[in-house]
Design an enzyme around this catalytic site. Structure first.
Site, mmCIF file in Angstrom:
data_model
loop_
_atom_site.group_PDB
_atom_site.id
_atom_site.type_symbol
_atom_site.label_atom_id
_atom_site.label_comp_id
_atom_site.label_asym_id
_atom_site.label_seq_id
_atom_site.Cartn_x
_atom_site.Cartn_y
_atom_site.Cartn_z
ATOM 1 C CB SER A 270 -9.149 -9.184 4.598
ATOM 2 O OG SER A 270 -9.880 -10.248 4.014
ATOM 3 C CE1 TYR B 221 -6.500 -8.480 0.215
ATOM 4 C CE2 TYR B 221 -7.927 -10.175 1.152
ATOM 5 C CZ TYR B 221 -7.647 -8.837 0.907
ATOM 6 O OH TYR B 221 -8.516 -7.868 1.358
HETATM 7 P P1 NDP Z 1 -10.048 -0.902 -4.215
HETATM 8 O O1 NDP Z 1 -9.312 -1.765 -5.156
HETATM 9 O O2 NDP Z 1 -11.339 -0.307 -4.603
HETATM 10 O O3 NDP Z 1 -9.093 0.272 -3.691
HETATM 11 C C1 NDP Z 1 -7.773 0.012 -3.332
HETATM 12 C C2 NDP Z 1 -7.081 1.321 -3.055
HETATM 13 O O4 NDP Z 1 -5.688 1.040 -2.734
HETATM 14 C C3 NDP Z 1 -7.092 2.248 -4.255
HETATM 15 O O5 NDP Z 1 -7.342 3.571 -3.840
HETATM 16 C C4 NDP Z 1 -5.698 2.096 -4.803
HETATM 17 O O6 NDP Z 1 -5.278 3.313 -5.410
HETATM 18 C C5 NDP Z 1 -4.876 1.875 -3.533
HETATM 19 N N1 NDP Z 1 -3.583 1.263 -3.855
HETATM 20 C C6 NDP Z 1 -3.348 0.025 -4.313
HETATM 21 N N2 NDP Z 1 -2.045 -0.137 -4.586
HETATM 22 C C7 NDP Z 1 -1.434 1.050 -4.290
HETATM 23 C C8 NDP Z 1 -0.108 1.527 -4.368
HETATM 24 N N3 NDP Z 1 0.896 0.758 -4.835
HETATM 25 N N4 NDP Z 1 0.158 2.788 -3.984
HETATM 26 C C9 NDP Z 1 -0.846 3.600 -3.535
HETATM 27 N N5 NDP Z 1 -2.129 3.191 -3.438
HETATM 28 C C10 NDP Z 1 -2.415 1.941 -3.817
HETATM 29 O O7 NDP Z 1 -10.221 -1.792 -2.910
HETATM 30 P P2 NDP Z 1 -11.129 -1.678 -1.601
HETATM 31 O O8 NDP Z 1 -11.598 -0.308 -1.380
HETATM 32 O O9 NDP Z 1 -12.073 -2.801 -1.643
HETATM 33 O O10 NDP Z 1 -10.013 -2.071 -0.516
HETATM 34 C C11 NDP Z 1 -9.588 -1.223 0.513
HETATM 35 C C12 NDP Z 1 -9.039 -2.117 1.627
HETATM 36 O O11 NDP Z 1 -10.067 -2.958 2.129
HETATM 37 C C13 NDP Z 1 -7.921 -3.049 1.168
HETATM 38 O O12 NDP Z 1 -6.890 -3.092 2.132
HETATM 39 C C14 NDP Z 1 -8.615 -4.398 1.075
HETATM 40 O O13 NDP Z 1 -7.708 -5.464 1.267
HETATM 41 C C15 NDP Z 1 -9.621 -4.292 2.202
HETATM 42 N N6 NDP Z 1 -10.769 -5.198 2.106
HETATM 43 C C16 NDP Z 1 -11.698 -5.038 1.124
HETATM 44 C C17 NDP Z 1 -12.792 -5.888 1.069
HETATM 45 C C18 NDP Z 1 -13.850 -5.763 0.017
HETATM 46 O O14 NDP Z 1 -14.736 -6.611 -0.058
HETATM 47 N N7 NDP Z 1 -13.809 -4.767 -0.844
HETATM 48 C C19 NDP Z 1 -12.982 -6.969 2.045
HETATM 49 C C20 NDP Z 1 -11.942 -7.054 3.032
HETATM 50 C C21 NDP Z 1 -10.881 -6.181 3.048
HETATM 51 P P3 NDP Z 1 -4.524 3.422 -6.831
HETATM 52 O O15 NDP Z 1 -4.800 2.192 -7.618
HETATM 53 O O16 NDP Z 1 -5.095 4.683 -7.362
HETATM 54 O O17 NDP Z 1 -3.084 3.562 -6.442
#
Ligand code: NDP
Length: 246
Positions: free
Chosen positions: A144, A157
């Site tokens: 990020s 974060y």
């Molecule tokens: P979402 O919140 O939509 O998705 C996050 C994903 O991570 C979900 O599938 C969730 O699955 C999984 N996850 C979280 N905690 C756990 C856990 N303990 N075990 C297994 N899986 C886990 O977020 P995004 O798609 O936006 O984010 C994806 C990546 O992109 C992240 O690393 C985020 O930091 C990064 N990012 C996103 C940005 C944005 O604007 N959206 C900008 C910059 C970076 P579940 O809850 O089902 O376990």
């Protein structure tokens, strides 16, 4: 017709929604068998339905990435069934809470560090031998812009993403001269996902890029022909960036 990733195996974390869901779907569309990881079974089942409908295949792995022993078992299972791993996308992440550093609850800090940093270290520890066994093991981790901005209240974060970048760059250095594994990072910039809505509740999501827009650049970095390592692809500027030399 031959597809780009026919016969290849990919692990995608955070595949139940958002960026990981789209990347998993994109990989399966190109012929890869995807091992899709997240906690939310419903999200993984939706992904499975979509992938099956397009004639692809995936393995659902409902797994909490804070269960580090389960990550070790994952590596062992992949070894037993496939003997190698071609691609991994370390995408799962948590935002945590936005708060002044001094007000952060230690539990919140530890949870974000566990998912954003320690789980990725444990994944590399568990999957590194399998990536090295593949002809051209490729890993991409989702970072990020927060890793570099040090924005007030985004402490947990930002710290976690800075640590993730250091982890991946170090691994890239270790693998650069000892085989064919390549490891890189991507900064998505603001994306239309649940995490972004949590971070910016007043924002109109439709103005943001859909996470499917990240599929092409991530798949490009997973190609055997992509020989860069230890770099960061910055999606907002479409630039592949090098980190400053020490
Ligand atoms: P979402 O919140 O939509 O998705 C996050 C994903 O991570 C979900 O599938 C969730 O699955 C999984 N996850 C979280 N905690 C756990 C856990 N303990 N075990 C297994 N899986 C886990 O977020 P995004 O798609 O936006 O984010 C994806 C990546 O992109 C992240 O690393 C985020 O930091 C990064 N990012 C996103 C940005 C944005 O604007 N959206 C900008 C910059 C970076 P579940 O809850 O089902 O376990």
């Amino acid at each position: 017709m031959t597809k780009r990733f026919d016969g290849k195996l990919a692990v995608v974390t955070g595949a139940s929604r958002g960026i990981g869901y789209q990347v998993a779907k994109g990989l399966a569309k190109e012929g890869a068998h995807v091992i899709a990881i997240a906690r939310t079974v419903g999200g993984l089942e939706d992904l499975d339905d979509e992938i099956q409908a397009m004639g692809g295949s995936m393995t659902l792995v409902p797994l909490d990435l804070m269960d580090f022993d389960a990550i070790d078992r994952l590596g062992a299972s992949i070894y037993e069934r496939w003997g190698k791993l071609d691609m991994m996308v370390g995408n799962a992440g948590l935002l945590g809470i936005l708060s002044p550093i001094g007000h952060i609850d230690p539990k919140d800090f530890e949870e974000v560090m566990a998912v954003n940093v320690t789980a990725n270290y444990r994944l590399l520890r568990s999957l590194d031998p399998l990536l090295r066994t593949a002809d051209a093991g490729r890993a991409v981790f989702v970072s990020s812009g927060a890793a570099h901005k040090c924005k007030p209240y985004w402490g947990i974060y930002s710290v976690s993403k800075a640590a993730l970048e250091t982890l991946v760059r170090t691994y890239a250095g270790e693998t650069a001269t000892t085989g064919d594994v390549r490891a890189n990072l991507i900064n998505p910039g603001p994306m239309r996902t649940a995490m972004r809505a949590k971070a910016m509740p007043g924002e109109y999501p439709e103005v943001l890029p859909h996470p499917s827009e990240l599929v092409a650049p991530i798949l490009d970095m997973l190609e055997p022909g992509f020989d860069e390592t230890g770099k960061l692809y910055d999606f907002p500027t479409r630039e592949l960036r090098s980190f400053p030399a020490a």
